[in-house]
Scaffold this active site. Structure first.
Site, PDB file in Angstrom:
ATOM      1  N   LYS A  86     -11.494   5.699  -7.017  1.00  0.00           N
ATOM      2  CA  LYS A  86     -10.220   5.557  -7.747  1.00  0.00           C
ATOM      3  C   LYS A  86     -10.386   4.682  -8.991  1.00  0.00           C
ATOM      4  O   LYS A  86      -9.968   5.053 -10.079  1.00  0.00           O
ATOM      5  CB  LYS A  86      -9.141   4.947  -6.828  1.00  0.00           C
ATOM      6  CG  LYS A  86      -8.898   5.725  -5.541  1.00  0.00           C
ATOM      7  CD  LYS A  86      -7.834   5.074  -4.673  1.00  0.00           C
ATOM      8  CE  LYS A  86      -8.187   3.684  -4.164  1.00  0.00           C
ATOM      9  NZ  LYS A  86      -9.331   3.651  -3.199  1.00  0.00           N
ATOM     10  N   ARG A 107       0.547   2.893  -0.746  1.00  0.00           N
ATOM     11  CA  ARG A 107      -0.362   2.950   0.395  1.00  0.00           C
ATOM     12  C   ARG A 107       0.382   3.122   1.720  1.00  0.00           C
ATOM     13  O   ARG A 107      -0.273   3.205   2.770  1.00  0.00           O
ATOM     14  CB  ARG A 107      -1.154   1.644   0.464  1.00  0.00           C
ATOM     15  CG  ARG A 107      -2.567   1.703  -0.118  1.00  0.00           C
ATOM     16  CD  ARG A 107      -3.117   0.290  -0.012  1.00  0.00           C
ATOM     17  NE  ARG A 107      -4.530   0.154   0.036  1.00  0.00           N
ATOM     18  CZ  ARG A 107      -5.329  -0.033  -1.028  1.00  0.00           C
ATOM     19  NH1 ARG A 107      -4.853   0.007  -2.232  1.00  0.00           N
ATOM     20  NH2 ARG A 107      -6.606  -0.236  -0.858  1.00  0.00           N
ATOM     21  N   ARG A 109     -21.223  -1.942  -4.198  1.00  0.00           N
ATOM     22  CA  ARG A 109     -20.385  -2.038  -5.399  1.00  0.00           C
ATOM     23  C   ARG A 109     -20.455  -3.423  -6.045  1.00  0.00           C
ATOM     24  O   ARG A 109     -20.417  -4.440  -5.359  1.00  0.00           O
ATOM     25  CB  ARG A 109     -18.930  -1.736  -4.991  1.00  0.00           C
ATOM     26  CG  ARG A 109     -17.891  -2.158  -6.002  1.00  0.00           C
ATOM     27  CD  ARG A 109     -16.587  -1.448  -5.802  1.00  0.00           C
ATOM     28  NE  ARG A 109     -15.830  -1.901  -4.647  1.00  0.00           N
ATOM     29  CZ  ARG A 109     -14.665  -1.371  -4.274  1.00  0.00           C
ATOM     30  NH1 ARG A 109     -14.162  -0.358  -4.943  1.00  0.00           N
ATOM     31  NH2 ARG A 109     -14.041  -1.832  -3.221  1.00  0.00           N
ATOM     32  N   ARG A 142     -16.962  -8.276  -4.534  1.00  0.00           N
ATOM     33  CA  ARG A 142     -15.728  -8.662  -3.840  1.00  0.00           C
ATOM     34  C   ARG A 142     -16.034  -9.193  -2.447  1.00  0.00           C
ATOM     35  O   ARG A 142     -16.829  -8.603  -1.725  1.00  0.00           O
ATOM     36  CB  ARG A 142     -14.801  -7.447  -3.723  1.00  0.00           C
ATOM     37  CG  ARG A 142     -14.074  -7.157  -5.019  1.00  0.00           C
ATOM     38  CD  ARG A 142     -13.389  -5.831  -5.014  1.00  0.00           C
ATOM     39  NE  ARG A 142     -12.624  -5.548  -3.802  1.00  0.00           N
ATOM     40  CZ  ARG A 142     -11.932  -4.430  -3.621  1.00  0.00           C
ATOM     41  NH1 ARG A 142     -11.905  -3.507  -4.573  1.00  0.00           N
ATOM     42  NH2 ARG A 142     -11.276  -4.233  -2.508  1.00  0.00           N
ATOM     43  N   ARG A 146     -10.285  -1.408   6.531  1.00  0.00           N
ATOM     44  CA  ARG A 146      -9.593  -0.784   5.398  1.00  0.00           C
ATOM     45  C   ARG A 146      -9.541   0.732   5.567  1.00  0.00           C
ATOM     46  O   ARG A 146      -8.541   1.380   5.228  1.00  0.00           O
ATOM     47  CB  ARG A 146     -10.289  -1.175   4.084  1.00  0.00           C
ATOM     48  CG  ARG A 146      -9.935  -2.614   3.676  1.00  0.00           C
ATOM     49  CD  ARG A 146     -10.986  -3.279   2.821  1.00  0.00           C
ATOM     50  NE  ARG A 146     -11.223  -2.607   1.565  1.00  0.00           N
ATOM     51  CZ  ARG A 146     -12.300  -2.808   0.806  1.00  0.00           C
ATOM     52  NH1 ARG A 146     -13.239  -3.662   1.177  1.00  0.00           N
ATOM     53  NH2 ARG A 146     -12.437  -2.169  -0.324  1.00  0.00           N
TER      54      ARG A 146
HETATM   55  P1  ADP Z   1     -10.144  -0.379  -2.721  1.00  0.00           P
HETATM   56  O1  ADP Z   1     -10.580  -0.365  -4.166  1.00  0.00           O
HETATM   57  O2  ADP Z   1     -11.284  -0.674  -1.832  1.00  0.00           O
HETATM   58  O3  ADP Z   1      -9.364   0.834  -2.352  1.00  0.00           O
HETATM   59  P2  ADP Z   1      -8.086  -2.281  -3.450  1.00  0.00           P
HETATM   60  O4  ADP Z   1      -8.728  -3.074  -4.508  1.00  0.00           O
HETATM   61  O5  ADP Z   1      -7.145  -1.202  -3.887  1.00  0.00           O
HETATM   62  O6  ADP Z   1      -9.215  -1.658  -2.517  1.00  0.00           O
HETATM   63  O7  ADP Z   1      -7.311  -3.212  -2.449  1.00  0.00           O
HETATM   64  C1  ADP Z   1      -7.905  -4.388  -1.915  1.00  0.00           C
HETATM   65  C2  ADP Z   1      -6.989  -5.010  -0.903  1.00  0.00           C
HETATM   66  O8  ADP Z   1      -5.748  -5.406  -1.547  1.00  0.00           O
HETATM   67  C3  ADP Z   1      -6.540  -4.090   0.232  1.00  0.00           C
HETATM   68  O9  ADP Z   1      -7.467  -4.082   1.302  1.00  0.00           O
HETATM   69  C4  ADP Z   1      -5.196  -4.717   0.623  1.00  0.00           C
HETATM   70  O10 ADP Z   1      -5.366  -5.891   1.392  1.00  0.00           O
HETATM   71  C5  ADP Z   1      -4.627  -5.140  -0.719  1.00  0.00           C
HETATM   72  N1  ADP Z   1      -3.808  -4.071  -1.360  1.00  0.00           N
HETATM   73  C6  ADP Z   1      -4.068  -3.440  -2.541  1.00  0.00           C
HETATM   74  N2  ADP Z   1      -3.113  -2.545  -2.825  1.00  0.00           N
HETATM   75  C7  ADP Z   1      -2.216  -2.590  -1.802  1.00  0.00           C
HETATM   76  C8  ADP Z   1      -1.030  -1.877  -1.492  1.00  0.00           C
HETATM   77  N3  ADP Z   1      -0.558  -0.904  -2.318  1.00  0.00           N
HETATM   78  N4  ADP Z   1      -0.374  -2.190  -0.348  1.00  0.00           N
HETATM   79  C9  ADP Z   1      -0.833  -3.159   0.478  1.00  0.00           C
HETATM   80  N5  ADP Z   1      -1.957  -3.840   0.263  1.00  0.00           N
HETATM   81  C10 ADP Z   1      -2.666  -3.578  -0.864  1.00  0.00           C
HETATM   82  P1  ADP Z   2     -12.228   2.704  -5.190  1.00  0.00           P
HETATM   83  O1  ADP Z   2     -11.553   2.139  -6.409  1.00  0.00           O
HETATM   84  O2  ADP Z   2     -11.632   3.995  -4.740  1.00  0.00           O
HETATM   85  O3  ADP Z   2     -12.336   1.720  -4.076  1.00  0.00           O
HETATM   86  P2  ADP Z   2     -14.654   2.630  -6.854  1.00  0.00           P
HETATM   87  O4  ADP Z   2     -14.278   3.436  -8.046  1.00  0.00           O
HETATM   88  O5  ADP Z   2     -14.705   1.163  -7.016  1.00  0.00           O
HETATM   89  O6  ADP Z   2     -13.733   3.063  -5.592  1.00  0.00           O
HETATM   90  O7  ADP Z   2     -16.075   3.165  -6.350  1.00  0.00           O
HETATM   91  C1  ADP Z   2     -16.774   2.504  -5.278  1.00  0.00           C
HETATM   92  C2  ADP Z   2     -18.266   2.411  -5.630  1.00  0.00           C
HETATM   93  O8  ADP Z   2     -18.839   3.718  -5.600  1.00  0.00           O
HETATM   94  C3  ADP Z   2     -18.520   1.853  -7.024  1.00  0.00           C
HETATM   95  O9  ADP Z   2     -19.687   1.011  -6.963  1.00  0.00           O
HETATM   96  C4  ADP Z   2     -18.780   3.082  -7.886  1.00  0.00           C
HETATM   97  O10 ADP Z   2     -19.736   2.799  -8.923  1.00  0.00           O
HETATM   98  C5  ADP Z   2     -19.343   4.088  -6.884  1.00  0.00           C
HETATM   99  N1  ADP Z   2     -18.876   5.461  -7.134  1.00  0.00           N
HETATM  100  C6  ADP Z   2     -17.667   5.863  -7.597  1.00  0.00           C
HETATM  101  N2  ADP Z   2     -17.594   7.212  -7.718  1.00  0.00           N
HETATM  102  C7  ADP Z   2     -18.800   7.680  -7.283  1.00  0.00           C
HETATM  103  C8  ADP Z   2     -19.380   9.001  -7.143  1.00  0.00           C
HETATM  104  N3  ADP Z   2     -18.675  10.108  -7.470  1.00  0.00           N
HETATM  105  N4  ADP Z   2     -20.622   9.083  -6.677  1.00  0.00           N
HETATM  106  C9  ADP Z   2     -21.345   7.968  -6.342  1.00  0.00           C
HETATM  107  N5  ADP Z   2     -20.872   6.712  -6.441  1.00  0.00           N
HETATM  108  C10 ADP Z   2     -19.616   6.555  -6.905  1.00  0.00           C
END
Ligand code: ADP
Ligand code: ADP
Ligand code: ZN
Length: 215
Positions: free
Chosen positions: A13, A88, A127, A161, A172
């Site tokens: 994302k 979410r 990551r 992170r 998660r």
């Molecule tokens: P990821 O990139 O791994 O999907 P995020 O950066 O979006 O994770 O979120 C990190 C943490 O922040 C989540 O595990 C949760 O604790 C909190 N969080 C983020 N967005 C939301 C949301 N829309 N509702 C509830 N908690 C959230």
């Molecule tokens: P999210 O925001 O959904 O948690 P991220 O965009 O941070 O996910 O991606 C998680 C990790 O995977 C990052 O280190 C990113 O560089 C890598 N990544 C993202 N998209 C791809 C893909 N299509 N193939 C391989 N690695 C990816």
């Protein structure tokens, strides 16, 4: 145009949102990024969210919907928004409708990044991001072009992170399955969901999303 990027942790994302920001001038609203900023600044919201995030659980609906409403109010009305990591839960999805309606905004697309769960742990634990500009990297899938130097801003400092560890990722993922995946039917009923193969190469994912947004 306003869109939601939906998918489990590590689906891509943030990566795809960043590209849309660079290529289309859209604005990324990531509740995760905003919460991390609040934790760092030790604001009242950050103090409440810190332990919940560290455990991989969800922060309360009131807090995140409040953050999103405030963030939208700070944007020019013509800015196209990418909702990254929000909504979410079903309550958040309903709040988003209210929030958008009140501001005369519409939701155009929900992009669901479909990924293989086994790949997510590897993506998450590998990551890291540039400490200065936030550009995303991966130990295996996206190293900086010059080792140790950010492609985008030249910084040599990177960060990881605290919640990007295998234990927290499992929680998660479970939260995603239990609370987030069930909101898809709300948007499916409106005919605005496109499922994109998130296991494909990053560039292929971007091209597929571009096609959807331009259709
Ligand atoms: P990821 O990139 O791994 O999907 P995020 O950066 O979006 O994770 O979120 C990190 C943490 O922040 C989540 O595990 C949760 O604790 C909190 N969080 C983020 N967005 C939301 C949301 N829309 N509702 C509830 N908690 C959230
Ligand atoms: P999210 O925001 O959904 O948690 P991220 O965009 O941070 O996910 O991606 C998680 C990790 O995977 C990052 O280190 C990113 O560089 C890598 N990544 C993202 N998209 C791809 C893909 N299509 N193939 C391989 N690695 C990816
Ligand atoms: Zn950088």
């Amino acid at each position: 145009m306003n869109i939601i990027l939906l998918g489990p942790p590590g689906a891509g994302k943030g990566t795809q949102a960043q590209r849309l920001v660079d290529e289309r001038g859209m604005v990324q609203l990531s509740t995760g990024d905003m919460l991390r900023a609040a934790v760092k600044a030790e604001t009242p919201i950050g103090l409440k969210a810190k332990a919940v995030m560290a455990a991989g659980e969800l922060v309360s609906d009131e807090i995140v919907s409040g953050i999103i409403g405030d963030a939208l109010d700070a944007l020019p009305t013509e800015a196209g928004v990418i909702f990254d990591g929000y909504p979410r839960t079903e309550a958040q999805a309903l709040s988003l409708d209210t929030i958008l309606n009140a501001r005369g905004r519409k939701l155009h697309h929900v992009i669901e990044l479909d990924v293989d769960e086994d790949a997510l742990v590897e993506r998450i634990v590998g990551r890291f991001t540039c400490a200065k500009c936030g550009e995303g990297y991966h130990d295996r899938f996206k190293q900086p072009k010059v080792a140790g130097t950010c492609d985008k801003c030249g910084s040599t400092e990177f960060k990881r992170r605290p919640d990007d560890n295998e234990d927290t990722v499992r929680t998660r993922m479970a939260e995603y399955r239990a609370k987030t995946a069930p909101i898809l039917p709300i948007y499916e009923a409106r005919g605005i969901v496109t499922r994109v193969d998130g296991m494909a190469d990053m560039d292929v994912v971007s091209a597929t999303i571009a096609k959807v947004l331009d259709s």
